[in-house]
Write a protein that holds these residues in place. Structure first.
Motif, short mmCIF file in Angstrom:
data_model
loop_
_atom_site.label_atom_id
_atom_site.label_comp_id
_atom_site.label_asym_id
_atom_site.label_seq_id
_atom_site.Cartn_x
_atom_site.Cartn_y
_atom_site.Cartn_z
N PHE A 183 -19.09 14.39 2.42
CA PHE A 183 -19.86 13.76 1.36
C PHE A 183 -19.72 12.25 1.44
CE2 PHE A 183 -20.15 11.92 -2.89
CZ PHE A 183 -21.43 12.30 -3.21
N ASP A 184 -20.84 11.56 1.36
CA ASP A 184 -20.84 10.10 1.32
C ASP A 184 -21.46 9.67 0.00
OD1 ASP A 184 -19.74 9.73 3.85
OD2 ASP A 184 -21.70 9.97 4.79
N LYS A 185 -20.81 8.71 -0.62
CA LYS A 185 -21.32 8.22 -1.89
C LYS A 185 -22.67 7.54 -1.68
CE LYS A 185 -18.40 5.60 -3.93
NZ LYS A 185 -17.30 4.78 -4.42
N PRO A 186 -23.56 7.62 -2.66
CA PRO A 186 -24.87 6.98 -2.52
C PRO A 186 -24.78 5.48 -2.28
CG PRO A 186 -24.90 8.50 -4.36
CD PRO A 186 -23.49 8.43 -3.87
N SER A 187 -23.77 4.82 -2.87
CA SER A 187 -23.63 3.38 -2.66
C SER A 187 -23.27 3.07 -1.21
CB SER A 187 -22.56 2.80 -3.60
OG SER A 187 -21.30 3.41 -3.34
N VAL A 188 -22.48 3.94 -0.58
CA VAL A 188 -22.11 3.73 0.83
C VAL A 188 -23.33 3.93 1.72
CG1 VAL A 188 -20.69 4.63 2.71
CG2 VAL A 188 -19.71 4.40 0.43
N LEU A 189 -24.14 4.93 1.42
CA LEU A 189 -25.35 5.17 2.21
C LEU A 189 -26.33 4.01 2.08
CD1 LEU A 189 -25.98 8.95 1.39
CD2 LEU A 189 -25.04 7.97 3.49
N ARG A 190 -26.48 3.51 0.85
CA ARG A 190 -27.39 2.39 0.61
C ARG A 190 -26.90 1.14 1.33
NH1 ARG A 190 -27.88 3.37 -4.34
NH2 ARG A 190 -26.19 2.08 -5.11
N ARG A 191 -25.59 0.89 1.31
CA ARG A 191 -25.03 -0.27 1.99
C ARG A 191 -25.26 -0.18 3.51
NH1 ARG A 191 -19.22 -0.17 1.75
NH2 ARG A 191 -19.64 0.34 -0.40
N ALA A 192 -25.07 1.01 4.08
CA ALA A 192 -25.31 1.21 5.51
C ALA A 192 -26.78 0.98 5.85
CB ALA A 192 -24.87 2.60 5.93
N GLN A 193 -27.66 1.43 4.98
CA GLN A 193 -29.09 1.24 5.21
C GLN A 193 -29.46 -0.24 5.17
OE1 GLN A 193 -31.50 3.06 2.21
NE2 GLN A 193 -33.32 3.15 3.52
N ILE A 194 -28.88 -0.99 4.25
CA ILE A 194 -29.15 -2.42 4.14
C ILE A 194 -28.60 -3.16 5.36
CG2 ILE A 194 -28.55 -4.51 2.83
CD1 ILE A 194 -28.74 -2.76 0.30
N GLN A 195 -27.40 -2.77 5.81
CA GLN A 195 -26.82 -3.42 6.98
C GLN A 195 -27.65 -3.15 8.23
OE1 GLN A 195 -22.86 -1.85 6.98
NE2 GLN A 195 -22.04 -3.58 5.80
N LYS A 196 -28.17 -1.94 8.36
CA LYS A 196 -29.02 -1.62 9.50
C LYS A 196 -30.31 -2.44 9.47
CE LYS A 196 -31.33 2.17 11.84
NZ LYS A 196 -31.68 3.58 11.82
N ALA A 197 -30.89 -2.58 8.27
CA ALA A 197 -32.11 -3.36 8.13
C ALA A 197 -31.86 -4.83 8.47
CB ALA A 197 -32.65 -3.24 6.71
N GLN A 198 -30.70 -5.36 8.07
CA GLN A 198 -30.37 -6.75 8.40
C GLN A 198 -30.20 -6.92 9.90
OE1 GLN A 198 -26.88 -7.36 6.02
NE2 GLN A 198 -28.04 -8.18 4.27
N TYR A 199 -29.56 -5.95 10.54
CA TYR A 199 -29.36 -6.01 11.99
C TYR A 199 -30.69 -6.00 12.73
CZ TYR A 199 -28.04 -4.51 16.67
OH TYR A 199 -27.92 -4.41 18.03
N VAL A 200 -31.57 -5.10 12.33
CA VAL A 200 -32.88 -4.99 12.98
C VAL A 200 -33.69 -6.26 12.75
CG1 VAL A 200 -35.07 -3.73 12.93
CG2 VAL A 200 -32.92 -2.48 12.95
N GLN A 201 -33.63 -6.80 11.54
CA GLN A 201 -34.35 -8.03 11.25
C GLN A 201 -33.81 -9.19 12.08
OE1 GLN A 201 -37.06 -8.13 9.22
NE2 GLN A 201 -37.35 -10.16 10.08
N GLY A 202 -32.50 -9.23 12.28
CA GLY A 202 -31.91 -10.26 13.13
C GLY A 202 -32.39 -10.16 14.57
N LEU A 203 -32.51 -8.93 15.07
CA LEU A 203 -33.03 -8.74 16.42
C LEU A 203 -34.47 -9.20 16.53
CD1 LEU A 203 -31.62 -5.21 17.39
CD2 LEU A 203 -30.84 -7.44 18.21
N ARG A 204 -35.26 -8.89 15.53
CA ARG A 204 -36.67 -9.29 15.54
C ARG A 204 -36.80 -10.82 15.45
NH1 ARG A 204 -38.93 -4.56 11.61
NH2 ARG A 204 -38.97 -2.96 13.19
N ASP A 205 -35.96 -11.44 14.63
CA ASP A 205 -35.99 -12.90 14.52
C ASP A 205 -35.59 -13.57 15.82
OD1 ASP A 205 -36.83 -12.66 11.93
OD2 ASP A 205 -34.85 -13.05 11.03
#
Length: 64
Positions: A38-60
């Motif tokens: 089980f993963d807490k919803p806040s942990v899942l949301r944080r991982a999703q935000i970090q992934k989005a930041q990483y992908v955005q950095g690659l695109r930039d």
């Protein structure tokens, strides 16, 4: 349940390979892994935000 029909004279390794491919495509393995712990919803949301930041950095970096 996955059903893999085996043709007459077909190699068992080939049928097993088809089974594994079909199993991966259904997403059953991924679902099993997510239900294992089980993963807490806040942990899942944080991982999703970090992934989005990483992908955005690659695109930039690509556009520079």
């Amino acid at each position: 349940m996955l059903v893999i029909p085996i043709k007459e004279g077909e190699n068992i390794e080939r049928a097993l390979k088809r089974f594994k491919r079909k199993f991966d495509r259904t997403g059953a393995r991924r679902a099993l892994q997510t239900r294992k712990q089980f993963d807490k919803p806040s942990v899942l949301r944080r991982a999703q935000i970090q992934k989005a930041q990483y992908v955005q950095g690659l695109r930039d970096a690509e556009n520079i």
